[in-house]
Design a protein around this motif. Structure first.
Motif, PDB file in Angstrom:
ATOM      1  N   ASN A 115       0.970   6.004  -3.797  1.00 39.68           N
ATOM      2  CA  ASN A 115      -0.239   6.407  -3.082  1.00 39.68           C
ATOM      3  C   ASN A 115      -0.907   5.189  -2.456  1.00 39.68           C
ATOM      4  OD1 ASN A 115      -2.593   7.471  -2.153  1.00 39.68           O
ATOM      5  ND2 ASN A 115      -3.284   8.311  -4.098  1.00 39.68           N
ATOM      6  N   HIS A 116      -1.047   5.214  -1.127  1.00 40.68           N
ATOM      7  CA  HIS A 116      -1.663   4.091  -0.425  1.00 40.68           C
ATOM      8  C   HIS A 116      -3.080   4.405   0.039  1.00 40.68           C
ATOM      9  CE1 HIS A 116       2.002   1.678  -0.338  1.00 40.68           C
ATOM     10  NE2 HIS A 116       2.658   2.797  -0.040  1.00 40.68           N
ATOM     11  N   ASP A 117      -3.656   5.514  -0.435  1.00 40.29           N
ATOM     12  CA  ASP A 117      -5.018   5.862  -0.050  1.00 40.29           C
ATOM     13  C   ASP A 117      -6.022   4.941  -0.734  1.00 40.29           C
ATOM     14  OD1 ASP A 117      -3.896   7.880   1.374  1.00 40.29           O
ATOM     15  OD2 ASP A 117      -4.525   9.497   0.023  1.00 40.29           O
ATOM     16  N   VAL A 118      -7.105   4.681  -0.050  1.00 46.38           N
ATOM     17  CA  VAL A 118      -8.217   3.924  -0.624  1.00 46.38           C
ATOM     18  C   VAL A 118      -9.229   4.932  -1.157  1.00 46.38           C
ATOM     19  CG1 VAL A 118     -10.079   2.299  -0.147  1.00 46.38           C
ATOM     20  CG2 VAL A 118      -7.847   2.022   0.978  1.00 46.38           C
ATOM     21  N   ASN A 119      -9.541   4.848  -2.446  1.00 45.45           N
ATOM     22  CA  ASN A 119     -10.345   5.887  -3.093  1.00 45.45           C
ATOM     23  C   ASN A 119     -11.603   5.374  -3.782  1.00 45.45           C
ATOM     24  OD1 ASN A 119      -8.503   8.142  -2.571  1.00 45.45           O
ATOM     25  ND2 ASN A 119      -7.105   7.070  -3.942  1.00 45.45           N
ATOM     26  N   SER A 120     -11.937   4.117  -3.602  1.00 50.83           N
ATOM     27  CA  SER A 120     -13.121   3.603  -4.272  1.00 50.83           C
ATOM     28  C   SER A 120     -13.803   2.547  -3.407  1.00 50.83           C
ATOM     29  CB  SER A 120     -12.763   2.982  -5.626  1.00 50.83           C
ATOM     30  OG  SER A 120     -12.062   1.754  -5.448  1.00 50.83           O
ATOM     31  N   GLN A 174     -12.238  -0.860  -3.917  1.00 49.93           N
ATOM     32  CA  GLN A 174     -11.065  -1.122  -3.084  1.00 49.93           C
ATOM     33  C   GLN A 174     -11.475  -1.549  -1.685  1.00 49.93           C
ATOM     34  OE1 GLN A 174      -9.167   2.825  -4.215  1.00 49.93           O
ATOM     35  NE2 GLN A 174      -7.311   1.615  -3.830  1.00 49.93           N
TER      36      GLN A 174
END
Length: 204
Positions: free
Chosen positions: A2-7, A10
């Motif tokens: 998973n390469h999504d930025v979620n915070s 980050q």
């Protein structure tokens, strides 16, 4: 993977901290410089959020059409349109709005975040009379934050460059789009022929 930025953490690791100038340009009111941008602006994008989602609507008129009621309050006439009134419905549900001011030929933009209400005050409507016609409503925005944005996006896009302008016939006409959307049951030729005349007639 998973390469999504979620915070937010980050994001901070990727971008770092904003520069000092990016912080000090944010105000809670319109100073003299920001007022000059509002008075020179003929076009603004109004973003809103409501029960059915988000909306971003264009608002345009002669430069200065958005009036400064005081250094923390703006008034925007709602001129005739398609009567979808998406942003007005949103404002009823949630007053939070954002404005992006664009001035032809100018790289910097002005951004306003605030809370809106819809007014039918006769005295306020009268301030926006054009050729004897009044707007049906006026959107009054109380400013929470305002700041100018640098010219990089405008420069990268070459938005105001004459050489980058696209001839209208390079894209589907308004009538052609309506015809396809209606399943073919629309008189595109007549619509396109009369479009300029009807647009001018319905401006106010």
């Amino acid at each position: 993977m998973n390469h999504d930025v979620n915070s937010v953490e980050q994001l901070a690791a990727i971008y770092g901290e904003p520069g000092e100038r990016a912080i000090w340009k944010e105000l809670t009111y319109l100073n003299e410089d920001y007022q000059a941008f509002v008075r020179a602006c003929p076009f603004v994008a109004l973003a809103s959020v409501g029960d059915e989602g988000t909306d971003c609507s264009p608002k345009g008129d002669a430069a200065g059409f958005i009036q400064i009621l005081d250094e923390r309050t703006l008034a925007i006439p709602d001129r005739p349109g398609n009567n979808r009134i998406d942003n007005l419905r949103n404002i009823i549900a949630d007053p939070r709005v954002s404005l992006l001011f664009l001035i032809p030929g100018i790289g910097e933009t002005l951004r306003v975040n605030g809370r809106a209400r819809i007014s039918v005050d006769p005295d306020l409507l009268a301030r926006f009379e054009v050729s004897g016609k009044l707007p049906k409503t006026v959107i009054v925005v109380s400013i929470d934050r305002v700041y100018f944005h640098c010219a990089k996006a405008i420069v990268r896009s070459r938005l105001w460059d004459q050489e980058t302008q696209i001839p209208r016939d390079r894209l589907p006409s308004t009538g052609e789009m309506h015809k396809r959307l209606s399943g073919g049951h629309f008189d595109a030729q007549t619509y396109d022929r009369d479009l300029q005349k009807n647009t001018v007639a319905g401006l106010y």
